[in-house]
Design an enzyme around this catalytic site. Structure first.
Site, PDB file in Angstrom:
ATOM      1  N   SER A  52       0.923  -4.135  -9.607  1.00  0.00           N
ATOM      2  CA  SER A  52      -1.124  -4.923 -10.997  1.00  0.00           C
ATOM      3  C   SER A  52      -0.837  -6.273 -11.115  1.00  0.00           C
ATOM      4  O   SER A  52       0.118  -6.518 -11.452  1.00  0.00           O
ATOM      5  CB  SER A  52      -0.738  -3.566 -11.664  1.00  0.00           C
ATOM      6  OG  SER A  52      -0.953  -2.512 -11.161  1.00  0.00           O
TER       7      SER A  52
HETATM    8  N1  SAH Z   1       2.948  -0.195 -10.706  1.00  0.00           N
HETATM    9  C1  SAH Z   1       3.118  -0.235  -9.770  1.00  0.00           C
HETATM   10  C2  SAH Z   1       1.599   0.023  -9.177  1.00  0.00           C
HETATM   11  C3  SAH Z   1       1.463   0.228  -7.656  1.00  0.00           C
HETATM   12  S1  SAH Z   1      -0.157   1.254  -7.342  1.00  0.00           S
HETATM   13  C4  SAH Z   1       3.235  -1.821  -9.009  1.00  0.00           C
HETATM   14  O1  SAH Z   1       2.536  -2.323 -10.492  1.00  0.00           O
HETATM   15  O2  SAH Z   1       3.617  -2.165  -8.419  1.00  0.00           O
HETATM   16  C5  SAH Z   1       0.093   3.000  -7.813  1.00  0.00           C
HETATM   17  C6  SAH Z   1       0.646   3.354  -7.074  1.00  0.00           C
HETATM   18  O3  SAH Z   1       0.471   5.171  -7.084  1.00  0.00           O
HETATM   19  C7  SAH Z   1       1.134   3.266  -5.698  1.00  0.00           C
HETATM   20  O4  SAH Z   1       2.230   3.112  -5.106  1.00  0.00           O
HETATM   21  C8  SAH Z   1       0.986   4.727  -4.696  1.00  0.00           C
HETATM   22  O5  SAH Z   1       1.629   4.905  -3.734  1.00  0.00           O
HETATM   23  C9  SAH Z   1       0.918   5.599  -6.470  1.00  0.00           C
HETATM   24  N2  SAH Z   1       0.237   6.708  -5.778  1.00  0.00           N
HETATM   25  C10 SAH Z   1      -0.847   7.878  -6.321  1.00  0.00           C
HETATM   26  N3  SAH Z   1      -0.833   9.224  -5.808  1.00  0.00           N
HETATM   27  C11 SAH Z   1       0.771   9.295  -6.364  1.00  0.00           C
HETATM   28  C12 SAH Z   1       0.893  10.214  -7.076  1.00  0.00           C
HETATM   29  N4  SAH Z   1      -0.206  11.205  -7.211  1.00  0.00           N
HETATM   30  N5  SAH Z   1       2.039  10.107  -7.486  1.00  0.00           N
HETATM   31  C13 SAH Z   1       3.018   9.036  -7.206  1.00  0.00           C
HETATM   32  N6  SAH Z   1       2.765   7.796  -7.241  1.00  0.00           N
HETATM   33  C14 SAH Z   1       1.699   8.073  -6.694  1.00  0.00           C
END
Ligand code: SAH
Length: 204
Positions: A52
């Site tokens: 993000s």
């Molecule tokens: N906070 C992270 C954001 C990653 S993007 C950062 O800044 O690096 C969002 C993430 O949510 C992705 O890695 C995706 O794989 C995960 N995601 C999507 N659906 C999910 C679920 N049901 N349970 C756990 N993770 C999930």
């Protein structure tokens, strides 16, 4: 980053600014992307996901109003950068990631930084982590169709939940608070996140 992208745009929490000053964001990116670590936007990571934007990390963290003795649940570990910021501010972080590859990488980087107050799990975070509930704060870093009911239920009294919701292309960041009289919900800003998958997420 801290001065121009965060403080100048209204991030006021000294604790949040200090944590983001201290945690090296470039560690959470692949070597080829490290020169983009401090740019003012989200960046691609493995598995088609994103780390993000720094401002979004700061804003969502600030909304949780974390105290050093509190426990926080994060859904969507991704790179692990947001996890590290939460770990710098709270007593214990529980984080759930859908993709095992991302979780393993993030866990390694968190360990390298010496952050030992993080429990990691691979699975569907849209159902929360009932064994460790209730949580003082919950952060979802992927966009859900609506507030996942299990996450609402796993909030402690006085707890805060931040979650992007709504159709892709028109998401709103919601802040949900559990008050003695029930739940209060506010729309904080418009945003753009990758999809939350799973039982209370998008089906694809
Ligand atoms: N906070 C992270 C954001 C990653 S993007 C950062 O800044 O690096 C969002 C993430 O949510 C992705 O890695 C995706 O794989 C995960 N995601 C999507 N659906 C999910 C679920 N049901 N349970 C756990 N993770 C999930």
């Amino acid at each position: 980053m801290v001065a121009e992208q965060l403080a100048a745009r209204g991030i006021a929490s000294a604790a949040v600014l200090a944590a983001m000053q201290r945690i090296p964001r470039e560690l959470f990116l692949a070597p080829a992307s490290r020169d983009r670590a401090y740019l003012d936007g989200a960046q691609p990571i493995d598995c088609g996901q994103t780390i993000s934007q720094p401002y979004m990390v700061a804003r969502m963290t600030e909304l949780l109003e974390l105290q050093p003795d509190q426990r926080v649940l994060e859904i969507g570990t991704g790179s692990g950068y947001q996890t590290a910021i939460l770990a710098a501010l709270a007593r214990q972080v529980y984080t759930i990631e859908w993709h095992l590859k991302l979780l393993n990488q993030a866990a390694r980087w968190l360990r390298d930084l010496g952050l030992s107050n993080v429990s990691c799990r691979c699975g569907d975070g849209s159902l929360g982590w009932p064994e460790h509930a209730p949580f003082d704060a919950i952060m979802v870093t992927a966009g859900a169709p609506d507030v996942p009911p299990a996450l609402r239920a796993q909030l402690a009294a006085g707890g805060r939940l931040v979650v992007p919701t709504g159709p892709v292309g028109d998401q709103s960041l919601l802040l949900v608070r559990r008050a003695p009289a029930g739940f209060a919900q506010d729309e904080v800003l418009k945003c753009r996140f990758v999809k939350l998958l799973g039982a209370a997420g998008w089906q694809e």
